[in-house]
Design an enzyme around this catalytic site. Structure first.
Site, PDB file in Angstrom:
ATOM      1  N   GLU A 154       1.412   2.522   3.520  1.00 28.75           N
ATOM      2  CA  GLU A 154       1.980   1.333   2.892  1.00 28.75           C
ATOM      3  C   GLU A 154       3.108   0.734   3.722  1.00 28.75           C
ATOM      4  O   GLU A 154       3.229  -0.492   3.822  1.00 28.75           O
ATOM      5  CB  GLU A 154       2.458   1.665   1.484  1.00 28.75           C
ATOM      6  N   HIS A 184      -0.794  -2.497  -5.998  1.00 23.46           N
ATOM      7  CA  HIS A 184      -0.654  -1.338  -6.879  1.00 23.46           C
ATOM      8  C   HIS A 184      -1.318  -1.552  -8.242  1.00 23.46           C
ATOM      9  O   HIS A 184      -1.322  -0.634  -9.074  1.00 23.46           O
ATOM     10  CB  HIS A 184       0.822  -0.987  -7.069  1.00 23.46           C
TER      11      HIS A 184
END
EC number: 3.4.-.-
Length: 244
Positions: free
Chosen positions: A143, A176
């Site tokens: 990420e 997410h």
């Protein structure tokens, strides 16, 4: 943006959606007796997450090796010692920003503190303990490479910190898949972007992100929660006894 970065983003996207094909194939070829029960599905998701995330990280790191080394905006990197201090401080800054954003969501917008994304990850960890490697190590590394080094970095070269931080952090939150907590993820994204912009070293936000995810997972595990509740009860009894 360098073409290698586009390949990295494409690799990440393929990894994110690979479960749609891979998990049905696992059952088709006899995984768990070919029985896609809820429990078996959870195990399959965990197993494939471990495999796909690690494979993705290996590919991403190999691609990054072909990219010429350069610093953000060609700026001077902070010293190793100062960067270590920022990495440690970043963990606490991330927790603080998460707490502030969570409080705003709760008290201003009436959004509960429970995160569906976090709970889903915890459920998979309970089924496949190796999944903690993904949530606490591999995931944060990927990420930060995707959202800070590549997306934030590319935007920061052309615009300013606020715009680059906002866009990369919002995308970070959307990925997410927990949109009601978009503010929370955006706040964390800004924190990690600040650490990267400040030190010019991507491992600094990686470390802070890694530590934060590990802390959150550990605090949510049932044995730890039970222990903390027990200690809290004992402390209340002690404090209450002082006033008897």
């Amino acid at each position: 943006m360098r073409k290698q970065y586009w390949f990295i983003i494409l690799t990440y996207i393929i990894m994110q959606f690979s479960a749609l094909i891979a998990i049905p194939l696992l059952f088709k070829f006899g995984y768990a007796g070919g029985q896609p029960t809820d429990e078996n599905m959870l195990h399959a998701q965990g197993l494939w997450s471990v495999i796909s995330f690690i494979a993705c990280l290996v590919v991403v790191l190999l691609i990054l090796r072909t990219v010429p080394k350069e610093t953000l905006r060609n700026g001077q990197k902070d010293s190793i010692g100062l960067s270590i201090l920022w990495a440690i401080a970043g963990f606490f800054i991330a927790l603080f920003s998460q707490g502030i954003a969570g409080s705003i969501e709760y008290y201003v917008f009436g959004i509960g503190r429970e995160s569906e994304n976090t709970q889903a990850i915890l459920d998979v960890i309970q089924a496949v303990p190796l999944m903690i490697i993904v949530s606490s190590i591999v995931g944060p590394i990927l990420e930060e490479i995707i959202f800070r080094k590549i997306i934030f970095g590319a935007l920061y070269e052309k615009t300013n910190f606020f715009f680059a931080g906002l866009i990369s952090s919002v995308i970070f939150g959307i990925v997410h898949a927990d949109l009601k907590h978009l503010l929370l993820y955006t706040a964390m994204g800004f924190t990690f972007a600040f650490l990267y912009a400040r030190t010019k070293r991507i491992w600094v936000p990686i470390f802070a992100h890694l530590m934060m995810n590990t802390f959150v997972v550990i605090m949510q595990l049932e044995p730890v929660r039970n222990y903390l509740e027990q200690q809290s009860t004992q402390m209340q009894l002690i404090i209450g006894g002082l006033f008897l």
